[in-house]
Design a protein around this motif. Structure first.
Motif, PDB file in Angstrom:
ATOM      1  N   ASP A   1       0.818  -1.211   0.000  1.00  0.00           N
ATOM      2  CA  ASP A   1       0.000   0.000   0.000  1.00  0.00           C
ATOM      3  C   ASP A   1       0.854   1.263   0.000  1.00  0.00           C
ATOM      4  OD1 ASP A   1      -2.271  -1.548  -0.014  1.00  0.00           O
ATOM      5  OD2 ASP A   1      -2.585  -1.437   2.152  1.00  0.00           O
ATOM      6  N   THR A   2       1.969   1.252   0.721  1.00  0.00           N
ATOM      7  CA  THR A   2       2.827   2.444   0.747  1.00  0.00           C
ATOM      8  C   THR A   2       3.430   2.711  -0.627  1.00  0.00           C
ATOM      9  OG1 THR A   2       4.804   1.193   1.406  1.00  0.00           O
ATOM     10  CG2 THR A   2       3.411   2.040   3.170  1.00  0.00           C
ATOM     11  N   TYR A   3       3.726   1.667  -1.389  1.00  0.00           N
ATOM     12  CA  TYR A   3       4.271   1.847  -2.734  1.00  0.00           C
ATOM     13  C   TYR A   3       3.178   2.288  -3.703  1.00  0.00           C
ATOM     14  CZ  TYR A   3       8.988   0.176  -1.794  1.00  0.00           C
ATOM     15  OH  TYR A   3      10.282   0.073  -1.331  1.00  0.00           O
ATOM     16  N   LYS A   4       1.995   1.738  -3.547  1.00  0.00           N
ATOM     17  CA  LYS A   4       0.901   2.094  -4.451  1.00  0.00           C
ATOM     18  C   LYS A   4       0.476   3.549  -4.289  1.00  0.00           C
ATOM     19  CE  LYS A   4      -0.029  -1.209  -7.241  1.00  0.00           C
ATOM     20  NZ  LYS A   4       0.083  -0.980  -8.700  1.00  0.00           N
ATOM     21  N   ARG A   5       0.543   4.063  -3.061  1.00  0.00           N
ATOM     22  CA  ARG A   5       0.144   5.449  -2.840  1.00  0.00           C
ATOM     23  C   ARG A   5       1.012   6.413  -3.638  1.00  0.00           C
ATOM     24  NH1 ARG A   5      -1.094   3.844   2.582  1.00  0.00           N
ATOM     25  NH2 ARG A   5       1.026   4.313   3.263  1.00  0.00           N
ATOM     26  N   ILE A   6       2.297   6.121  -3.708  1.00  0.00           N
ATOM     27  CA  ILE A   6       3.200   6.967  -4.488  1.00  0.00           C
ATOM     28  C   ILE A   6       3.026   6.708  -5.975  1.00  0.00           C
ATOM     29  CG2 ILE A   6       5.627   7.454  -4.974  1.00  0.00           C
ATOM     30  CD1 ILE A   6       4.597   8.606  -2.360  1.00  0.00           C
ATOM     31  N   GLU A   7       2.825   5.435  -6.349  1.00  0.00           N
ATOM     32  CA  GLU A   7       2.697   5.092  -7.759  1.00  0.00           C
ATOM     33  C   GLU A   7       1.451   5.711  -8.385  1.00  0.00           C
ATOM     34  OE1 GLU A   7       1.931   1.102 -10.451  1.00  0.00           O
ATOM     35  OE2 GLU A   7       2.837   0.886  -8.475  1.00  0.00           O
ATOM     36  N   LEU A   8       0.367   5.808  -7.612  1.00  0.00           N
ATOM     37  CA  LEU A   8      -0.894   6.288  -8.166  1.00  0.00           C
ATOM     38  C   LEU A   8      -1.038   7.804  -8.102  1.00  0.00           C
ATOM     39  CD1 LEU A   8      -3.293   3.582  -6.687  1.00  0.00           C
ATOM     40  CD2 LEU A   8      -2.364   3.704  -9.006  1.00  0.00           C
TER      41      LEU A   8
ATOM     42  N   ASN B   1       7.181   0.400  -9.740  1.00  0.00           N
ATOM     43  CA  ASN B   1       5.916  -0.187 -10.185  1.00  0.00           C
ATOM     44  C   ASN B   1       5.852  -1.640  -9.703  1.00  0.00           C
ATOM     45  OD1 ASN B   1       3.812  -1.458 -11.743  1.00  0.00           O
ATOM     46  ND2 ASN B   1       3.943   0.226 -13.212  1.00  0.00           N
ATOM     47  N   TRP B   2       5.172  -1.847  -8.587  1.00  0.00           N
ATOM     48  CA  TRP B   2       5.122  -3.173  -7.963  1.00  0.00           C
ATOM     49  C   TRP B   2       4.517  -4.199  -8.921  1.00  0.00           C
ATOM     50  CZ3 TRP B   2       5.499  -4.087  -2.268  1.00  0.00           C
ATOM     51  CH2 TRP B   2       5.290  -5.434  -1.935  1.00  0.00           C
ATOM     52  N   THR B   3       3.427  -3.853  -9.568  1.00  0.00           N
ATOM     53  CA  THR B   3       2.734  -4.804 -10.444  1.00  0.00           C
ATOM     54  C   THR B   3       3.616  -5.263 -11.592  1.00  0.00           C
ATOM     55  OG1 THR B   3       0.643  -3.720  -9.905  1.00  0.00           O
ATOM     56  CG2 THR B   3       0.661  -5.152 -11.837  1.00  0.00           C
ATOM     57  N   ARG B   4       4.407  -4.359 -12.134  1.00  0.00           N
ATOM     58  CA  ARG B   4       5.281  -4.716 -13.247  1.00  0.00           C
ATOM     59  C   ARG B   4       6.533  -5.459 -12.774  1.00  0.00           C
ATOM     60  NH1 ARG B   4       6.819   0.254 -15.330  1.00  0.00           N
ATOM     61  NH2 ARG B   4       8.716   0.174 -14.070  1.00  0.00           N
ATOM     62  N   GLU B   5       7.109  -5.030 -11.666  1.00  0.00           N
ATOM     63  CA  GLU B   5       8.377  -5.607 -11.216  1.00  0.00           C
ATOM     64  C   GLU B   5       8.187  -6.909 -10.442  1.00  0.00           C
ATOM     65  OE1 GLU B   5      11.105  -4.439 -12.241  1.00  0.00           O
ATOM     66  OE2 GLU B   5      10.504  -2.474 -12.981  1.00  0.00           O
ATOM     67  N   LEU B   6       7.075  -7.034  -9.720  1.00  0.00           N
ATOM     68  CA  LEU B   6       6.827  -8.235  -8.903  1.00  0.00           C
ATOM     69  C   LEU B   6       5.490  -8.838  -9.315  1.00  0.00           C
ATOM     70  CD1 LEU B   6       7.750  -6.738  -5.388  1.00  0.00           C
ATOM     71  CD2 LEU B   6       9.301  -7.531  -7.164  1.00  0.00           C
TER      72      LEU B   6
ATOM     73  N   LYS C   1      16.812  11.636   0.871  1.00  0.00           N
ATOM     74  CA  LYS C   1      15.603  12.090   1.569  1.00  0.00           C
ATOM     75  C   LYS C   1      14.643  12.788   0.620  1.00  0.00           C
ATOM     76  CE  LYS C   1      15.354  13.359   5.782  1.00  0.00           C
ATOM     77  NZ  LYS C   1      15.443  14.117   7.059  1.00  0.00           N
ATOM     78  N   GLN C   2      14.573  12.305  -0.614  1.00  0.00           N
ATOM     79  CA  GLN C   2      13.651  12.887  -1.580  1.00  0.00           C
ATOM     80  C   GLN C   2      12.204  12.626  -1.149  1.00  0.00           C
ATOM     81  OE1 GLN C   2      16.047  10.579  -2.219  1.00  0.00           O
ATOM     82  NE2 GLN C   2      16.958  10.832  -4.248  1.00  0.00           N
ATOM     83  N   ILE C   3      11.346  13.579  -1.435  1.00  0.00           N
ATOM     84  CA  ILE C   3       9.922  13.399  -1.142  1.00  0.00           C
ATOM     85  C   ILE C   3       9.371  12.281  -2.025  1.00  0.00           C
ATOM     86  CG2 ILE C   3       7.652  14.500  -1.249  1.00  0.00           C
ATOM     87  CD1 ILE C   3       9.040  17.143  -0.706  1.00  0.00           C
ATOM     88  N   GLY C   4       8.697  11.332  -1.412  1.00  0.00           N
ATOM     89  CA  GLY C   4       8.097  10.233  -2.163  1.00  0.00           C
ATOM     90  C   GLY C   4       9.052   9.116  -2.514  1.00  0.00           C
ATOM     91  N   TYR C   5      10.253   9.109  -1.931  1.00  0.00           N
ATOM     92  CA  TYR C   5      11.221   8.062  -2.278  1.00  0.00           C
ATOM     93  C   TYR C   5      10.742   6.703  -1.787  1.00  0.00           C
ATOM     94  CZ  TYR C   5      15.557   5.384  -2.509  1.00  0.00           C
ATOM     95  OH  TYR C   5      16.506   4.430  -2.787  1.00  0.00           O
ATOM     96  N   ARG C   6      10.838   5.708  -2.672  1.00  0.00           N
ATOM     97  CA  ARG C   6      10.577   4.316  -2.322  1.00  0.00           C
ATOM     98  C   ARG C   6      11.731   3.482  -2.870  1.00  0.00           C
ATOM     99  NH1 ARG C   6       7.650   6.602   0.452  1.00  0.00           N
ATOM    100  NH2 ARG C   6       5.419   6.322   0.824  1.00  0.00           N
TER     101      ARG C   6
ATOM    102  N   VAL D   1       5.211  13.786  -6.297  1.00  0.00           N
ATOM    103  CA  VAL D   1       6.657  13.591  -6.327  1.00  0.00           C
ATOM    104  C   VAL D   1       7.227  14.078  -7.651  1.00  0.00           C
ATOM    105  CG1 VAL D   1       6.553  11.608  -4.780  1.00  0.00           C
ATOM    106  CG2 VAL D   1       6.421  11.235  -7.225  1.00  0.00           C
ATOM    107  N   HIS D   2       8.510  14.379  -7.625  1.00  0.00           N
ATOM    108  CA  HIS D   2       9.228  14.743  -8.839  1.00  0.00           C
ATOM    109  C   HIS D   2       9.870  13.466  -9.383  1.00  0.00           C
ATOM    110  CE1 HIS D   2       8.589  18.965  -8.014  1.00  0.00           C
ATOM    111  NE2 HIS D   2       9.040  18.788  -6.787  1.00  0.00           N
TER     112      HIS D   2
END
Length: 315
Positions: free
Chosen positions: A133-140, A168-173, A262-267, A145-146
């Motif tokens: 969910d934490t990755y999807k929030r940034i992805e969507l 992209n979790w869906t593509r990578e995993l 420490k970039q904003i939105g870094y995953r 984020v820049h």
């Protein structure tokens, strides 16, 4: 002179009388306020005024000193855009470690479940779902984020270190998704690996054919090697040994995601392990080790540049 006159007459001492409650209350009230002198608790109004002024000045100076020292510490020592201790002075000393999910209980490294019984793996799935969910929030939400232009595995540094790549979790995993309970329902469980975030760290690869931090997982003992079965990495890269011609497959953490600043939105990039045919009812001890890095020191004793967990699938 008679004998009686030679000795003074005995006069008994008066007995001590305990003051009554009324007299004690009166004395206390008299201490609180003396009507004759106008004093309150033994001090005149001018005396109380002097004390009030003194302590007001004293505590104001004390508070100002505290705020001043706190300001020096907050704005002169600590910096918002980077940790206070970086590089070799940091706790990790530029030597990344590996973490894994699921790990609902941080005091235990055992992943235990029964294939096909949701109640046995509900906590495991929820633990990975939280990360998902934490990755999807940034992805969507790309507007938050820049995003860097070059985020593919073969991308070269593009001079935009303060922008981030969206993972992209869906593509990578693709085999480790909520739709299939991350493989636990079918008895092909996923374990997700992640590198610890170290400010400013960049992978220094040994083999430039794969300029990434690679990870390789295996059974810790010969018996575990027999029981672990086939392990698929997502994403993966295969490298041929120039000397023997043997091809080895690794998982990789995409170098395009580094450095972390420490970039904003870094995953951070992830690697999923999919256990295709674990031996059931057998405890398997798994060890995952970082490979292909000059700036990573492996230590099994100190658990550096590695992760270790046990997995038990019941049927």
């Amino acid at each position: 002179m008679t004998e009686d006159n030679q000795h003074e007459a005995f006069v008994p001492e008066p007995e001590f009388e305990e003051p009554s409650k009324v007299s004690r209350c009166a004395a206390f009230l008299h201490f609180l306020y003396n009507k004759q002198t106008g004093k309150v608790m033994g001090r005149s109004g001018m005396s109380w005024l002097k004390i009030l002024i003194f302590y007001t000045i004293f505590y104001s100076c004390l508070a100002g000193f505290f705020v001043g020292m706190l300001s020096v510490f907050m704005y002169g020592v600590l910096v918002d855009n980077q940790p206070h201790r970086t590089g070799d002075n940091s706790l990790l000393q530029m030597n990344p470690g590996l973490g894994f999910r699921p790990q609902p209980d941080m005091s235990s490294t055992l992943i235990e479940f029964t294939a096909g019984k949701p109640g046995s793996y509900a906590r495991l799935v929820a633990n990975i779902q939280e990360l998902f969910d934490t990755y999807k929030r940034i992805e969507l939400k790309p507007e938050q984020v820049h995003v860097r232009a070059g985020c593919q595995p073969d991308s070269k540094p593009d001079g935009q270190p303060f922008k981030v790549c969206k993972f992209n979790w869906t593509r990578e995993l693709p085999d480790c998704l909520p739709a299939n309970d991350f493989g636990y329902a079918s008895g092909q469980p996923c374990v997700v690996l992640k590198l610890n975030k170290i400010f400013g760290w960049l992978p220094d690869p040994v083999d430039e054919r794969a300029p990434h931090a690679l990870v390789e997982c295996h059974g810790e003992n010969p018996a575990d090697t027999e029981s672990i079965g086939d392990v698929a990495y997502q994403p993966s890269v295969s490298l041929e040994n120039n000397a023997t011609g043997e091809v080895t497959t690794y998982g990789f953490f995409n170098q395009a995601f580094y450095p972390y600043l420490k970039q904003i939105g870094y995953r951070a990039p992830l690697v999923a392990l999919k256990f295709n045919n674990l031996r059931p009812n057998t405890l398997v001890m798994v060890e995952c080790v970082l490979r292909n890095l000059r700036n990573s020191q492996y230590s099994k004793v100190d658990r550096e540049a590695m992760a270790r967990f046990e997995i038990l699938m019941k049927k």
